[in-house]
Design a protein around this motif. Sequence first.
Motif, PDB file in Angstrom:
ATOM      1  N   HIS A  89       0.828  -1.222   0.000  1.00 62.06           N
ATOM      2  CA  HIS A  89       0.000   0.000   0.000  1.00 62.06           C
ATOM      3  C   HIS A  89       0.859   1.267   0.000  1.00 62.06           C
ATOM      4  CE1 HIS A  89       0.997  -1.117   4.112  1.00 62.06           C
ATOM      5  NE2 HIS A  89       1.046   0.177   4.341  1.00 62.06           N
ATOM      6  N   ALA A  90       2.141   1.145   0.372  1.00 62.97           N
ATOM      7  CA  ALA A  90       3.005   2.328   0.440  1.00 62.97           C
ATOM      8  C   ALA A  90       3.749   2.576  -0.869  1.00 62.97           C
ATOM      9  CB  ALA A  90       4.013   2.171   1.578  1.00 62.97           C
ATOM     10  N   PHE A  91       3.455   1.728  -1.880  1.00 60.06           N
ATOM     11  CA  PHE A  91       4.152   1.851  -3.161  1.00 60.06           C
ATOM     12  C   PHE A  91       3.152   1.901  -4.309  1.00 60.06           C
ATOM     13  CE2 PHE A  91       7.152   0.069  -0.216  1.00 60.06           C
ATOM     14  CZ  PHE A  91       8.324   0.756  -0.503  1.00 60.06           C
ATOM     15  N   ALA A  92       3.469   2.711  -5.340  1.00 56.41           N
ATOM     16  CA  ALA A  92       2.578   2.824  -6.500  1.00 56.41           C
ATOM     17  C   ALA A  92       3.350   2.470  -7.759  1.00 56.41           C
ATOM     18  CB  ALA A  92       2.042   4.244  -6.592  1.00 56.41           C
ATOM     19  N   LYS A  93       2.619   2.326  -8.856  1.00 53.99           N
ATOM     20  CA  LYS A  93       3.283   2.097 -10.147  1.00 53.99           C
ATOM     21  C   LYS A  93       3.796   3.427 -10.669  1.00 53.99           C
ATOM     22  CE  LYS A  93       1.707  -2.231 -10.945  1.00 53.99           C
ATOM     23  NZ  LYS A  93       1.408  -3.185 -11.994  1.00 53.99           N
ATOM     24  N   PRO A  94       5.084   3.537 -10.909  1.00 46.80           N
ATOM     25  CA  PRO A  94       5.626   4.830 -11.361  1.00 46.80           C
ATOM     26  C   PRO A  94       5.517   5.007 -12.863  1.00 46.80           C
ATOM     27  CG  PRO A  94       7.379   3.263 -11.120  1.00 46.80           C
ATOM     28  CD  PRO A  94       6.108   2.518 -10.821  1.00 46.80           C
ATOM     29  N   PRO A  95       5.745   6.235 -13.355  1.00 50.17           N
ATOM     30  CA  PRO A  95       5.864   6.381 -14.811  1.00 50.17           C
ATOM     31  C   PRO A  95       7.176   5.739 -15.229  1.00 50.17           C
ATOM     32  CG  PRO A  95       6.088   8.508 -13.689  1.00 50.17           C
ATOM     33  CD  PRO A  95       6.005   7.465 -12.638  1.00 50.17           C
ATOM     34  N   ASP A  96       7.146   4.656 -15.946  1.00 48.05           N
ATOM     35  CA  ASP A  96       8.386   4.044 -16.431  1.00 48.05           C
ATOM     36  C   ASP A  96       8.147   3.500 -17.834  1.00 48.05           C
ATOM     37  OD1 ASP A  96       6.886   1.832 -15.977  1.00 48.05           O
ATOM     38  OD2 ASP A  96       8.467   0.668 -15.039  1.00 48.05           O
ATOM     39  N   VAL A  97       9.117   2.729 -18.307  1.00 48.13           N
ATOM     40  CA  VAL A  97       9.058   2.277 -19.697  1.00 48.13           C
ATOM     41  C   VAL A  97       7.808   1.419 -19.950  1.00 48.13           C
ATOM     42  CG1 VAL A  97      10.269   0.955 -21.460  1.00 48.13           C
ATOM     43  CG2 VAL A  97      11.543   2.425 -19.911  1.00 48.13           C
ATOM     44  N   SER A  98       7.415   0.593 -18.962  1.00 44.90           N
ATOM     45  CA  SER A  98       6.248  -0.262 -19.210  1.00 44.90           C
ATOM     46  C   SER A  98       4.982   0.587 -19.293  1.00 44.90           C
ATOM     47  CB  SER A  98       6.107  -1.353 -18.151  1.00 44.90           C
ATOM     48  OG  SER A  98       6.089  -0.775 -16.883  1.00 44.90           O
ATOM     49  N   ARG A  99       4.956   1.716 -18.595  1.00 43.57           N
ATOM     50  CA  ARG A  99       3.801   2.618 -18.700  1.00 43.57           C
ATOM     51  C   ARG A  99       3.735   3.211 -20.117  1.00 43.57           C
ATOM     52  NH1 ARG A  99       0.153   5.254 -15.224  1.00 43.57           N
ATOM     53  NH2 ARG A  99       0.904   4.239 -13.375  1.00 43.57           N
ATOM     54  N   ASP A 100       4.923   3.478 -20.704  1.00 45.12           N
ATOM     55  CA  ASP A 100       4.949   3.978 -22.082  1.00 45.12           C
ATOM     56  C   ASP A 100       4.188   3.050 -23.010  1.00 45.12           C
ATOM     57  OD1 ASP A 100       6.508   6.060 -21.366  1.00 45.12           O
ATOM     58  OD2 ASP A 100       8.372   5.264 -22.198  1.00 45.12           O
ATOM     59  N   PHE A 101       4.373   1.719 -22.785  1.00 41.61           N
ATOM     60  CA  PHE A 101       3.751   0.737 -23.659  1.00 41.61           C
ATOM     61  C   PHE A 101       2.255   0.635 -23.401  1.00 41.61           C
ATOM     62  CE2 PHE A 101       6.747  -2.021 -26.058  1.00 41.61           C
ATOM     63  CZ  PHE A 101       7.907  -1.345 -25.756  1.00 41.61           C
ATOM     64  N   LEU A 102       1.879   0.679 -22.127  1.00 41.54           N
ATOM     65  CA  LEU A 102       0.490   0.361 -21.796  1.00 41.54           C
ATOM     66  C   LEU A 102      -0.436   1.560 -21.763  1.00 41.54           C
ATOM     67  CD1 LEU A 102       1.288  -2.219 -18.989  1.00 41.54           C
ATOM     68  CD2 LEU A 102      -0.003  -2.719 -21.039  1.00 41.54           C
ATOM     69  N   GLU A 103       0.099   2.717 -21.365  1.00 44.49           N
ATOM     70  CA  GLU A 103      -0.792   3.840 -21.083  1.00 44.49           C
ATOM     71  C   GLU A 103      -1.611   4.318 -22.295  1.00 44.49           C
ATOM     72  OE1 GLU A 103       0.818   7.330 -19.101  1.00 44.49           O
ATOM     73  OE2 GLU A 103      -0.864   7.088 -17.741  1.00 44.49           O
ATOM     74  N   PRO A 104      -0.980   4.406 -23.487  1.00 48.61           N
ATOM     75  CA  PRO A 104      -1.786   4.901 -24.605  1.00 48.61           C
ATOM     76  C   PRO A 104      -2.953   3.972 -24.921  1.00 48.61           C
ATOM     77  CG  PRO A 104       0.552   4.842 -25.170  1.00 48.61           C
ATOM     78  CD  PRO A 104       0.402   4.132 -23.868  1.00 48.61           C
ATOM     79  N   LEU A 105      -2.842   2.696 -24.507  1.00 52.60           N
ATOM     80  CA  LEU A 105      -3.905   1.751 -24.864  1.00 52.60           C
ATOM     81  C   LEU A 105      -4.905   1.526 -23.737  1.00 52.60           C
ATOM     82  CD1 LEU A 105      -2.046  -0.939 -26.947  1.00 52.60           C
ATOM     83  CD2 LEU A 105      -3.129   1.156 -27.650  1.00 52.60           C
ATOM     84  N   GLY A 106      -4.435   1.497 -22.502  1.00 51.06           N
ATOM     85  CA  GLY A 106      -5.354   1.185 -21.404  1.00 51.06           C
ATOM     86  C   GLY A 106      -5.037   1.974 -20.150  1.00 51.06           C
ATOM     87  N   PRO A 107      -5.223   3.326 -20.198  1.00 53.16           N
ATOM     88  CA  PRO A 107      -4.761   4.154 -19.075  1.00 53.16           C
ATOM     89  C   PRO A 107      -5.426   3.839 -17.730  1.00 53.16           C
ATOM     90  CG  PRO A 107      -6.028   5.484 -20.647  1.00 53.16           C
ATOM     91  CD  PRO A 107      -5.794   4.146 -21.282  1.00 53.16           C
ATOM     92  N   THR A 108      -6.674   3.345 -17.757  1.00 51.75           N
ATOM     93  CA  THR A 108      -7.304   3.068 -16.463  1.00 51.75           C
ATOM     94  C   THR A 108      -7.423   1.562 -16.216  1.00 51.75           C
ATOM     95  OG1 THR A 108      -9.577   2.996 -17.304  1.00 51.75           O
ATOM     96  CG2 THR A 108      -8.724   5.170 -16.722  1.00 51.75           C
ATOM     97  N   GLY A 109      -6.717   0.762 -17.032  1.00 51.19           N
ATOM     98  CA  GLY A 109      -6.793  -0.699 -16.882  1.00 51.19           C
ATOM     99  C   GLY A 109      -6.188  -1.169 -15.568  1.00 51.19           C
ATOM    100  N   LEU A 110      -6.438  -2.435 -15.248  1.00 53.79           N
ATOM    101  CA  LEU A 110      -6.020  -2.992 -13.954  1.00 53.79           C
ATOM    102  C   LEU A 110      -4.527  -2.825 -13.693  1.00 53.79           C
ATOM    103  CD1 LEU A 110      -6.984  -4.709 -11.514  1.00 53.79           C
ATOM    104  CD2 LEU A 110      -6.417  -6.731 -12.816  1.00 53.79           C
ATOM    105  N   ILE A 111      -3.726  -2.993 -14.726  1.00 54.52           N
ATOM    106  CA  ILE A 111      -2.275  -3.056 -14.500  1.00 54.52           C
ATOM    107  C   ILE A 111      -1.684  -1.704 -14.109  1.00 54.52           C
ATOM    108  CG2 ILE A 111      -1.086  -2.602 -16.717  1.00 54.52           C
ATOM    109  CD1 ILE A 111       0.043  -5.481 -16.401  1.00 54.52           C
ATOM    110  N   LEU A 112      -2.266  -0.615 -14.606  1.00 51.62           N
ATOM    111  CA  LEU A 112      -1.657   0.703 -14.347  1.00 51.62           C
ATOM    112  C   LEU A 112      -2.337   1.464 -13.215  1.00 51.62           C
ATOM    113  CD1 LEU A 112      -0.937   2.103 -17.930  1.00 51.62           C
ATOM    114  CD2 LEU A 112       0.641   1.024 -16.348  1.00 51.62           C
ATOM    115  N   SER A 113      -3.543   1.044 -12.831  1.00 54.16           N
ATOM    116  CA  SER A 113      -4.241   1.851 -11.820  1.00 54.16           C
ATOM    117  C   SER A 113      -3.714   1.530 -10.418  1.00 54.16           C
ATOM    118  CB  SER A 113      -5.741   1.609 -11.909  1.00 54.16           C
ATOM    119  OG  SER A 113      -6.011   0.236 -11.884  1.00 54.16           O
TER     120      SER A 113
END
Length: 536
Positions: free
Chosen positions: A125-149
């Motif tokens: 709970h004290a850690f979040a998903k940061p903006p990183d290279v994997s976010r580059d791949f996923l965010e344009p396609l599924g910004p609110t999907g399970l993996i990035l939220s």
Amino acid sequence: MAPLASWLPILSSTILAITVCCTLSITAAVLYTVLLVPYQHWAFLRKQGLRGPPFRPVLGQLPELRASVRRRAADPKYAARVAAIAEDDIALYGKVCISQMLGPDVRLVLADPAAIKEVLGSKAHAFAKPPDVSRDFLEPLGPTGLILSDGVRWAASKKMLNPAFYHERIKAMSHTMTACTSDAVDRWMKSVATGSQEVDMYKELSKLSFCVIARTAFGIRDAGTQLIADQIFTSVERFCGLNVKSVLSGMAFIGGYRQARLPTPLNRKIDREARTIRRLGLRLIKPKQAEGPGKANRDNILDIMLAYRDEATGAKLTDDQLLDQCMTFLLAGHDTTGALMTWTLYLLLAHPDYYKKARDEVLEVLGKCDSDAVPSEALPKLKMLHWILQESMRLFPPVPMMVRKAIKDTQIGDILVPKGLNVAITVYPVHVDKAIWGDDAAEFRPERFANGVSGAVKHSAGFIPFSTGPRYCIGQNFALTEAKIVLAKLLSAFSMDLSPKYRHVPTSLISLRPRYGLPVLLTRRAAEQPPKYGGG
Ligand code: HEM
């Protein structure tokens, strides 16, 4: 009224003042993020006795990264290039150390299972998903999907999607997996009709896993929607290729390059492709929405989401929410499962004794089945294949690194992790750590899993191909079911040998992939033909 000329000096000095202020603010912001914050993090960790390379502004260890990757390219060791610089840092500075592997960003690198268990488990709970290279791949396609939220949004998505991955649902989806595999086997059969044929099995298995995930995510059942799915595949390939280009250019490592969406030609192309994919995805969703819940099959993720109603408000999911989740599954599920099947096939071909064991097991189990299909009841009987898949994920983890950002000051073991620090969890070094796996940690020995994961490794966070804690992979049983069906069909239908053209260069780009593919010589295995075992 004063003539315009008398205002001009005031106007130009105001513009000058604004320009100077803007330039100073931007410079200050850049210096703060690429210099001051990283230095503060580095100094804070050093003060606590952690070791790591000396602080180097902006470039960090990028020059060493290139050298490390080059040096490891010649190393025949499994997955040696994975997390190359992190491995160097761990060897030099210990399993919890400081690294500047990606330029200005100072990170805490973890290869210690106890610390990893805290970050991914008890203190997740004290850690979040940061903006990183994997976010580059996923965010344009599924910004609110399970993996990035994160936080409340993640918890709501998880609650909604969990039922899609219950045992019974995976069993129902296994029919789709078998159907896609049979289509692929027929295609390969045609290509080897006249004898042996070299086939890039990385490409083929990647395509097959896309077919499976597209049909199970969107519930594709007819030729029209299949055509749209094929167009999505082509577009996703292009989208991934462009992202890989962006990563390889090194620009992605210069803090937030993609996240800032600078309108470079490459970024514009990536965004255009993402828009195309989402538009095509919407064309798959709309007819299903029109069908209404009555026709829902519940053997696909979209049907399950269409039937969802918010407990408190009764609201349905919006088009964007539906699309985000489906796209997330498409990306998270296709590349990773393709990588798992590819590396497992590679390991089988490199170890003829295990190829024989796996094939004998498959022929025996499937020999007792009534049809050509691989029934889900037969899967638990493929024990050797299961151990081989686990050993494959140990030595070639499809997701070789996970990254988290501390959202508050948090104690991890003896270390106080400051708010805002990125933490890199390096999977491969944990998977080959002799202290928890024994002296043969670097060897391919699937039987180590004969008594389950707990019998193979001394720490509960020592085997983490699917992560651990609340954010573990929701698709792990899906992936293993698919891999077993596909490999069982492959082993029973073909004789296979590794092509002499194969170059062993595992490369970590989101998932761990063979940089130059996996060329395999496929030969149709006639029923009466005695098995020819791979590797020569
Ligand atoms: C061999 C195949 C796979 C591997 C090795 C794998 C690995 C992982 C890992 C390591 C994570 C955690 C990432 C992180 O927290 O940074 C993850 C999360 C996730 N995976 Fe997988 N995965 C695989 C297949 C799949 C499949 C087939 C699906 C979908 C059908 C899927 C969907 C997801 C989703 C939605 C998450 C996010 C879960 C959450 O945050 O709650 N994965 N996966």
